[in-house]
Design a protein around this motif. Structure first.
Motif, PDB file in Angstrom:
ATOM      1  N   LEU A 230       0.848  -1.201   0.000  1.00  0.00           N
ATOM      2  CA  LEU A 230       0.000   0.000   0.000  1.00  0.00           C
ATOM      3  C   LEU A 230       0.881   1.248   0.000  1.00  0.00           C
ATOM      4  CD1 LEU A 230      -2.982   1.004   0.267  1.00  0.00           C
ATOM      5  CD2 LEU A 230      -2.574   1.127   2.747  1.00  0.00           C
TER       6      LEU A 230
ATOM      7  N   LEU B  98      -6.405   5.374  -1.609  1.00  0.00           N
ATOM      8  CA  LEU B  98      -5.628   4.178  -1.286  1.00  0.00           C
ATOM      9  C   LEU B  98      -5.228   3.491  -2.599  1.00  0.00           C
ATOM     10  CD1 LEU B  98      -7.883   2.782   1.584  1.00  0.00           C
ATOM     11  CD2 LEU B  98      -5.774   4.110   1.826  1.00  0.00           C
TER      12      LEU B  98
ATOM     13  N   VAL C 154     -11.995  -2.094   3.016  1.00  0.00           N
ATOM     14  CA  VAL C 154     -11.411  -0.998   3.794  1.00  0.00           C
ATOM     15  C   VAL C 154     -12.246  -0.779   5.051  1.00  0.00           C
ATOM     16  CG1 VAL C 154     -10.695   1.417   3.789  1.00  0.00           C
ATOM     17  CG2 VAL C 154     -10.564   0.083   1.674  1.00  0.00           C
TER      18      VAL C 154
ATOM     19  N   THR D 107      -6.617  -1.842   5.338  1.00  0.00           N
ATOM     20  CA  THR D 107      -6.907  -2.339   3.991  1.00  0.00           C
ATOM     21  C   THR D 107      -6.690  -3.846   3.994  1.00  0.00           C
ATOM     22  OG1 THR D 107      -6.124  -0.251   3.057  1.00  0.00           O
ATOM     23  CG2 THR D 107      -6.374  -2.104   1.545  1.00  0.00           C
TER      24      THR D 107
ATOM     25  N   SER E 154      -3.444  -8.003   5.561  1.00  0.00           N
ATOM     26  CA  SER E 154      -3.941  -6.629   5.640  1.00  0.00           C
ATOM     27  C   SER E 154      -2.801  -5.677   5.991  1.00  0.00           C
ATOM     28  CB  SER E 154      -5.059  -6.511   6.682  1.00  0.00           C
ATOM     29  OG  SER E 154      -4.551  -6.772   7.986  1.00  0.00           O
TER      30      SER E 154
END
Length: 799
Positions: free
Chosen positions: A379, A392, A746, A782, A793
């Motif tokens: 990310l 994002l 999310v 996320t 995540s």
């Protein structure tokens, strides 16, 4: 899946020297295999990033394409009869052929579970092995689905059959006693070749023949294998095990994957058992997930796939490229989903058959899978948009577990004297990665005087399972053959006889075009080779299946050349064609009409939008030379030229892609240049002026986009009249997106605020989304999840 083996009589143990059957597994230094994501069935439901066009020349075609529906196998209870001829190694030949069937059964069972297709494990294979003495206790034969026949290259009689007593015949009857077929001396390959309908699709001593039995018997498929090993472990081209396994696959209805005699397409998964290729080097092949997908298409018509207690049309699966080549449907698969029935999913770890002259331990064909990768979510730093939302952006992919190569160079010294010949005795391998190339130097005790002829040596570099063969002439130059792309590469390898080295310089950009990226696991082999076919591997460096692991900087993304769009409308137009390295052939490229086995022809691609008349003209400068032209329309048989000078060819009505081949049948001493031109005349009028003429327009009075010419509001190629989801673009038959299997979710401070579908193209999923996050300090999680739950995540603090 239950396995039944019935030996009619005990085999005779022959007094011969022991050749141990080895079970070989790869070194841990192999590229990791991603887990299988999901199956993509249904016309138009292609994996992300894949296209229908299977042309080798289309840079957008990066997926595997398998021909399906070859034979009409009509039962999930597959009775198999194995017949072998009399020979000094008859028991071993019988054992190898039996193991080919076991390999398919075990591989299907192992992969069906990994591919979440458990219903396929209900397929059963029942093997009856021919007796080695006396007689057939089951003669006449009743209703087998598949008969595996090994034939002697020079003919001969079968074990336990007296041609005088049985009139040289083997009879097949159906379950009601109705005669089905009778083959005179089944162990004589020429007898099979003489039967109308026998498919010698490889132009080798092998093929298949299907007989439609009357009554309740259904179809019987004969897999004929004429290359009985002259020596244990070797054949005319392949090992007996791979040859039998390949032909047995055809009887299971699966076809080639891009390198068969009926045509070439690409890219080719050269490690696949349905590829006509010797990869992986020095190892036998096993079943792939693409093979299982192709087999599932047929078996879904006979098994309760959806578990509703009955077999109906709802259970039947459909190939994702139903039009295919106009004759057979094709199944398209992403390389990221291409795994094998080995513990790791890698072809280098396929279980190996027992091929010793005397029997060894039984082989497990369903090894327990081990996990070699882990999910990774990347990310970028979250940012605020102008309207206050949070953006994002990131990727999701499976990456290898454990330590990965960090160095850009590596080397290994190989022991001396471990090969049959000094020309094959490898002494070392040195590998280095630059920003643009992978460089490798193979050290040999003594380079072969020549290469490319029977019994000569060749030297190969294996990069992440892809093999490049260096075939050297009498001088220090060399030809390099890429087995995966089925093509020769110029300037990629050179021989230095004084130093005893073969140097490879392979473009990393070229490797990347086939999904072959760093880290690289590199090995080398020396082989006795016949033309482009490996007879056997003599030496390896590193030893066995070891590899040198190296890496390099990630290549910058570049935009490929734009594909030319064919003209539309009714106006005639002309094209001319130019090869990458020029339209010329040298004397050494004469191939006598034998095609790419000797010297590669020049291949061009074109496409016509509307049904058109295409007139082709090939002319060349040298009057002594003779060039020939072939055209292959996408949905038709090859069309051959007039054979004159100039050489002409007319396609009276074609539409879509056309592949053209200029073959250097005979090239004079001074070489020759040539020109290739095409005149295209669209047929008919274009009443709605949408660029597609009426003969090819499904809606000739309503303007619409290609390919149908009908109104298509969401532009997905499915006309409005057939599109069940007119506002959601999807290339499926219904026009609706296939069900999702992975998502990005999310959560803000533990509360879900967004969930979006994510499709991973070639193993990597990308997402770019915005979510509402209030001002202040908040925890944003996320999550990457699939149907089993959360995979991994990433948590970020957002202000």
């Amino acid at each position: 899946m239950r396995f039944l083996l019935r030996r009619l009589l005990l085999p005779v143990v022959l007094s011969v020297a022991l050749v141990a059957g080895a079970v070989s597994y790869a070194s841990p230094s192999q590229p990791s295999t991603r887990p299988y994501s999901q199956s993509y069935f249904g016309d138009g439901n292609l994996p992300p990033g894949c296209i229908r066009d299977m042309s080798l020349d289309n840079p957008a075609n990066e997926c595997f394409h398998m021909r399906t529906g070859l034979n009409a196998l009509d039962s999930p209870q597959v009775d198999v009869l194995v017949l072998v001829p009399a020979s000094p190694t008859a028991e071993r030949d019988m054992r190898v052929m039996r193991q080919s069937v076991e390999m398919w059964e075990g591989g299907i069972e192992q992969l069906a579970k990994r591919m979440k297709q458990p219903w396929l494990t209900e397929v059963d294979f029942h093997i009856t092995v021919d007796a080695l003495s006396g007689e057939f206790t089951t003669y006449p034969l009743v209703d087998p689905e598949i008969v595996l026949v090994g034939t002697n290259p020079a003919g001969g009689i079968g074990i336990g059959i007296d041609p005088a007593q049985f009139a040289g015949d083997i009879g097949i009857y159906d379950a009601q006693g109705v005669p089905c077929t009778s083959i005179e001396n089944p162990f004589d390959f020429a007898a099979w070749e003489a039967i109308p309908g026998f498919d010698t699709h490889h132009e080798e001593r092998s093929g298949t023949y299907v007989e439609d039995c009357g009554g309740a018997g259904g179809n019987v498929c004969f897999a004929i294998n004429g290359a009985i090993d002259p020596l244990p472990g070797t054949t005319e081209v392949f090992s007996l095990f791979d040859l039998v396994s390949h032909e047995f696959g055809h009887c299971l209805t699966v076809g080639h994957v891009g390198d068969g005699a009926e045509g070439s397409w690409g890219p080719v998964p050269t490690n696949d058992i349905m590829s006509y290729n010797e990869d992986p080097p020095g190892l036998s092949k096993c079943v792939s997930s693409l093979d299982v997908e192709g087999f599932a298409l047929r078996m879904s018509g006979y098994l309760d796939r959806n578990r509703d207690g009955k077999v109906t049309r709802k259970d039947k699966l459909e190939a994702n490229d139903l039009p295919g080549d106009g004759r057979n449907p094709f199944q398209v698969q992403s390389p990221s989903d291409h795994i094998y029935a080995s513990a790791t999913g890698s072809p280098a770890d396929c279980p190996q058959p027992d091929v010793g002259v005397l029997p060894g331990a039984r082989v497990s064909w369903s090894p327990t899978p081990v996990t070699t990768t882990r999910p990774r979510l990347t990310l970028k730093r979250p940012s605020r948009t102008d309207d206050g939302r949070v953006r994002l952006t990131g990727t999701a992919a499976y990456v290898a577990k454990g330590k990965q190569p960090r160095r850009a160079n590596g080397m290994v010294v190989d022991p001396a004297g471990d090969a049959d010949s000094p020309f094959n005795d490898l002494r070392g391998l040195d590998v280095r990665v630059t920003n643009t190339q992978l460089l490798a130097t193979v050290k040999v005790a003594r380079l072969s005087p020549t290469s490319g002829t029977t019994g000569a040596s060749s030297y190969s570099l294996i990069v992440n399972g892809r093999r490049f063969d260096s075939i050297g002439p009498a001088g220090d130059g060399a030809n390099t053959y890429d087995n995966g792309a089925e093509t020769f590469l110029d300037g990629v390898s050179t021989w230095n006889r004084a130093a005893g080295t073969v140097r490879f310089a392979i473009s990393r950009r070229y490797l990347e075009s086939f999904g072959n990226v760093a880290p690289y696991y590199v090995g080398s082999t020396s082989s006795v080779q016949n033309a482009k076919r490996v007879v056997y591997v003599d030496d390896t460096a590193p030893s066995g299946q070891g590899r040198i692991g190296v890496t390099g900087r990630t290549l910058r993304a570049v935009k490929g050349p734009q594909q030319a769009t064919p003209p539309t409308g009714t106006k005639p137009y002309a094209l001319s064609f130019r090869a990458k390295d020029g339209n010329s052939f040298a004397l050494s490229q004469s191939n006598g009409g034998l095609g790419s086995l000797v010297s590669d022809p020049h291949v061009f691609s074109m496409s016509v939008t509307s049904p058109s008349k295409v007139e082709l003209t090939l002319d060349w400068s040298d009057p002594v030379s003779d060039l020939d032209l072939t055209a292959q329309p996408g949905a038709g048989d090859p069309v051959y030229s007039s054979g004159g000078k100039p050489d002409t060819l007319v396609l009276p009505k074609v539409q879509g892609p056309i592949e053209l081949e200029v073959n250097p049948t005979l090239v004079g001493p001074t070489g020759t240049t040539y020109t290739l031109r095409a005149k295209i005349t669209p047929l008919g009028k274009d009443r709605d002026r949408d660029g597609l003429t009426d003969p090819g327009d499904a809606c000739p009075t309503l303007p619409g986009p290609l390919p149908s010419g009908c109104p298509d509001i969401d532009g997905d190629g499915v006309p409005n009249g057939k599109d069940q989801c007119k506002r959601l673009p999807a290339s499926t038959a219904t026009g609706c997106p296939a069900p999702a299997s992975e998502w990005i979710r999310v959560l803000v401070d533990g509360r879900q605020v967004h969930k979006v579908r994510m499709d991973r193209a070639f193993g990597t999923g990308r997402f770019d989304l915005t979510v509402a996050v209030p001002r202040g300090v908040h925890r944003v999680r996320t999550v990457w999840l699939d149907r089993t739950g959360a995979l991994t995540s990433v948590v970020r603090e957002v202000r």
